[in-house]
Design a protein around this motif. Structure first.
Motif, short mmCIF file in Angstrom:
data_model
loop_
_atom_site.label_atom_id
_atom_site.label_comp_id
_atom_site.label_asym_id
_atom_site.label_seq_id
_atom_site.Cartn_x
_atom_site.Cartn_y
_atom_site.Cartn_z
N HIS A 31 6.52 -7.31 10.40
CA HIS A 31 5.22 -7.37 9.71
C HIS A 31 5.73 -7.53 8.41
O HIS A 31 6.94 -7.49 7.85
CB HIS A 31 4.60 -6.02 9.59
CG HIS A 31 5.26 -4.69 9.54
ND1 HIS A 31 5.77 -4.40 8.20
CD2 HIS A 31 6.26 -4.07 10.41
CE1 HIS A 31 6.51 -3.34 8.44
NE2 HIS A 31 6.95 -3.14 9.69
N SER A 60 6.84 -1.78 1.67
CA SER A 60 5.84 -1.49 0.92
C SER A 60 6.03 -1.94 -0.42
O SER A 60 7.09 -2.08 -1.07
CB SER A 60 5.66 0.00 0.91
OG SER A 60 6.58 0.73 -0.01
N ALA A 103 -1.31 -0.03 11.49
CA ALA A 103 -1.10 -0.58 10.14
C ALA A 103 -1.82 -1.68 9.53
O ALA A 103 -2.17 -2.71 10.63
CB ALA A 103 0.43 -0.43 10.07
N PHE A 139 -8.27 4.20 7.15
CA PHE A 139 -6.99 3.87 6.34
C PHE A 139 -7.60 3.95 4.96
O PHE A 139 -8.43 3.70 4.57
CB PHE A 139 -6.85 2.38 6.48
CG PHE A 139 -6.42 1.94 7.97
CD1 PHE A 139 -5.15 1.70 8.16
CD2 PHE A 139 -7.39 1.90 9.06
CE1 PHE A 139 -4.53 1.33 9.44
CE2 PHE A 139 -7.04 1.19 10.13
CZ PHE A 139 -5.53 1.13 10.32
N VAL A 160 3.41 -3.31 3.94
CA VAL A 160 2.61 -2.65 4.54
C VAL A 160 1.51 -2.08 3.55
O VAL A 160 1.94 -1.52 2.56
CB VAL A 160 3.16 -1.54 5.28
CG1 VAL A 160 2.12 -0.50 5.87
CG2 VAL A 160 4.19 -2.07 6.51
N ASP A 176 10.88 0.18 6.50
CA ASP A 176 9.28 0.42 6.27
C ASP A 176 8.93 0.55 4.75
O ASP A 176 8.06 0.05 4.33
CB ASP A 176 8.76 1.25 7.22
CG ASP A 176 8.66 1.01 8.52
OD1 ASP A 176 8.93 -0.25 8.97
OD2 ASP A 176 8.43 1.67 9.84
N SER A 199 -1.10 -0.06 4.48
CA SER A 199 -1.74 1.32 4.59
C SER A 199 -1.15 1.49 5.99
O SER A 199 -1.25 0.45 6.94
CB SER A 199 -3.09 1.13 4.77
OG SER A 199 -3.63 2.58 5.02
N GLN A 200 -0.94 2.60 6.56
CA GLN A 200 -0.57 2.70 7.97
C GLN A 200 -0.84 4.37 8.36
O GLN A 200 -0.73 5.30 7.69
CB GLN A 200 1.00 2.69 8.02
CG GLN A 200 1.83 3.13 9.42
CD GLN A 200 3.08 2.89 9.42
OE1 GLN A 200 3.70 2.02 8.87
NE2 GLN A 200 3.86 3.45 10.39
N THR A 201 -1.31 4.43 9.75
CA THR A 201 -1.66 5.65 10.09
C THR A 201 -0.33 6.19 11.28
O THR A 201 0.33 5.32 11.54
CB THR A 201 -2.84 5.52 11.00
OG1 THR A 201 -2.62 4.67 12.26
CG2 THR A 201 -4.01 5.23 10.27
N GLN A 202 -0.35 7.51 11.19
CA GLN A 202 0.38 8.03 11.97
C GLN A 202 -0.17 9.23 12.76
O GLN A 202 -0.63 10.04 11.97
CB GLN A 202 1.94 8.50 11.43
CG GLN A 202 2.75 7.41 11.38
CD GLN A 202 4.18 7.94 10.67
OE1 GLN A 202 4.03 8.49 9.45
NE2 GLN A 202 5.20 7.51 11.35
N TRP A 210 5.94 -2.66 16.79
CA TRP A 210 4.80 -2.93 16.27
C TRP A 210 4.41 -4.26 17.02
O TRP A 210 5.01 -5.30 17.12
CB TRP A 210 5.19 -3.65 14.68
CG TRP A 210 5.42 -2.34 13.96
CD1 TRP A 210 6.49 -1.44 13.80
CD2 TRP A 210 4.77 -2.12 12.46
NE1 TRP A 210 6.37 -0.55 12.93
CE2 TRP A 210 5.35 -0.99 12.02
CE3 TRP A 210 3.79 -2.79 11.81
CZ2 TRP A 210 4.97 -0.51 10.85
CZ3 TRP A 210 3.44 -2.37 10.58
CH2 TRP A 210 3.85 -1.23 10.24
N SER A 222 -5.18 4.26 0.97
CA SER A 222 -3.91 3.55 0.44
C SER A 222 -3.58 4.18 -1.25
O SER A 222 -4.69 3.97 -1.80
CB SER A 222 -3.51 2.33 0.42
OG SER A 222 -2.55 1.83 -0.30
#
Lengths: 214, 308
Positions: free
Chosen positions: B293, A100, B279, B197, B296, A96, B298-301, B245, B199
């Motif tokens: 994908h 990026s 994301a 989001f 990335v 992941d 931006s991604q939230t968790q 995903w 970044s």
């Protein structure tokens, strides 16, 4: 005393990983620290091989243990070993990060494991017998992989450590897609045969996971 | 699909070379076929053996202490999030996550009319889009207080990255403050799950996602996305509790007149597991590969609901 503050409830350094995961699920930091001691070296090695940059690998390692902390209650020992779960998690989180943009840009930077001060010693596991079996298995897997033809090794390692599809590997290496598929399939078959024979010889039961196909 | 068709495709499925339709067929067959389920497990195990080609390396000695000192308090073991219920969710920010904030709503009597809100936003002035920044209080709470802020501060070691995050936070805070009233209209509603989001790599990005769990509609809205090549598209992904995903849809410029504003209105994908993260990725404009994908952005968790 809260669970977070508690000591390892087993007071036993040989507690198996599954028992430690149960304690982590209850909020026991000491159990997480013990799992970190046992596995961080191996997981950091995987992250470093994928990400190259120590700073990125350290960030990924932190992500992994945060996720273990948050999700230990979801770990189902019937679906595979803790070790396999951690390995899968490490690869997933590192890839992941690799995807990026910032990391991808940095990925081309030269990384030399031999000269790096990050180079360290293999982490110790607490059960000497189990540790010996694992070490022996790891060594055998490495030797088996080194024995594969170079193209097979390259295809397998690119798929695993860069998370590329076979189509992407084909484009990257300039090989026909069918050739890439043949290399990967053949390499995995050889690996399976060799490891199965090895495990049979050492009475190490094969463990499998039950995640569904993506 | 039968076993003869399924088994040769298992490696392709594992490596992401199948179309979503093919992958779904494989998954369905494996669920119902013991022999193929075992073969799938073995293929996974074979593949994971490749990890052993990496040599163990001890991480820096201070990393463990930093990790342990920034763990969030666990009040109780985490519970899986129901997929279709409104909950109060507070971001559970990993120390290195570039983004993150998730808010939840309280009581709602009727579903949100996103199209009306979107129209309102576009009729409004240049900041009109911010009506969709509905995570005001929770976003501020998560970013400015609690362990999340501490974790972000402690691990974004590079000064440039910290400045970018600070700029992004400041922009988000300004945006949210000016739209608090509009946001309240939505945050008073119990059927919404909301996400914001930002970044570090794209400090100008401010984007929000609202998921109406009654109507199962997703509404994503973003400004500040960097320019992209024509052969790529911004795509929204949802991530379930086992890390899978699922593509939610392509995010398109809202109009040719204003290509800086992107939005997506789409039904939430049906899925067997609850989604726990979202994301934003820059993907190939071609048909998406399931679970593959692109870069990335931006991604939230996020973790268990507050108070659980």
């Amino acid at each position: 005393m809260t669970a977070r503050d508690s000591e390892l409830s087993t007071n036993d350094e040989t507690a198996d990983d599954g028992a430690l995961m149960q304690q982590v699920a209850q909020g026991c930091e000491a159990a997480l620290a013990e799992l970190y001691d046992r596995h961080s070296g191996r997981l950091y090695g995987i992250c470093l091989k994928i990400l190259r940059r120590p700073a990125d690998a350290q960030a990924a390692l932190s992500d992994i243990f945060y996720e273990i902390w948050r999700r230990a209650d979801r770990f189902n020992p019937e679906r595979g070993q803790v070790r396999t779960y951690f390995t899968t998690l490490a690869r997933s989180r590192a890839i992941d990060r690799l995807r990026s943009d910032s990391t991808r840009t940095n990925h081309e930077r030269e990384y030399s494991r031999e000269s790096s001060e990050e180079k360290g010693q293999r982490s110790q596991t607490h059960d000497p017998v189990q540790a010996a079996i694992i070490d022996e298995t790891m060594q055998f897997v490495r030797e088996t992989l080194r024995g594969l033809p170079e193209d097979q090794q390259t295809c397998l390692e690119t798929a695993y450590f860069e998370g590329l599809t076979q189509q992407e590997i084909s484009a990257r290496l300039g090989l026909p897609l069918g050739t890439v598929k043949t290399h990967i399939r053949g390499g995995l078959e050889k690996l399976r045969q060799a490891v199965s024979a090895f495990e049979a010889g050492t009475h190490l039961e094969p463990k499998v996971t039950t995640n569904k196909p993506r | 699909m039968n076993c003869q068709e399924c088994q040769p495709l298992l490696i392709d499925s594992l490596l992401g070379d199948l179309s979503p339709e093919q992958a779904s067929e494989i998954a369905h067959h494996v669920e119902t076929c013991e022999a193929c389920a075992l073969e799938w497990q073995l293929v996974q195990r074979d593949f994971s053996q490749l990890a052993e080609t990496s040599e163990p390396v001890d991480p820096p000695t201070d990393l463990k202490a930093r990790l342990l000192s920034s763990l969030p308090v666990k009040s109780s073991p985490a519970k899986p999030l129901p997929a279709n219920e409104g909950l109060t969710i507070v971001a559970d920010v990993p120390p290195t996550a570039p983004v993150v904030a998730f808010g939840m709503s309280e009581a709602l009597d009727e579903p949100v009319d996103y199209n009306t809100l979107a129209s309102d936003a576009h009729r409004a002035d240049g900041a009109g889009w911010t009506k969709f920044a509905l995570l005001a209080a929770t976003l501020a709470g998560v970013l400015l207080g609690g362990w999340g802020a501490q974790a972000i501060r402690s691990t974004l070691a590079e000064a440039a990255a910290e400045r970018a995050v600070a700029q992004s936070r400041a922009q988000a805070a300004t945006t949210l403050a000016t739209t608090m009233q509009a946001s309240r209209r939505l945050t008073d509603q119990a059927t919404l799950r909301n996400a914001a989001f930002t970044s570090a790599e794209s400090p100008s990005l401010v984007a929000t996602l609202s998921w109406d769990v009654l109507s199962q509609q997703l509404h994503f809205h973003a400004v500040g996305l960097p320019a992209k090549p024509d052969d790529q598209t911004y795509r929204l992904w949802l991530i379930d509790d086992v890390g899978q995903w699922v593509e939610a849809g392509d995010i398109l410029a809202s109009s040719e007149d204003d290509p800086s504003v992107y939005r997506l209105l789409a039904p939430a994908p049906e899925h067997e597991h609850p989604f726990v993260a979202a994301a934003l990725a820059l993907d190939s404009a071609e048909s998406p590969d399931l679970d593959k994908h692109g870069r990335v952005i931006s991604q939230t968790q996020f973790g268990p609901a507050a108070g659980e």
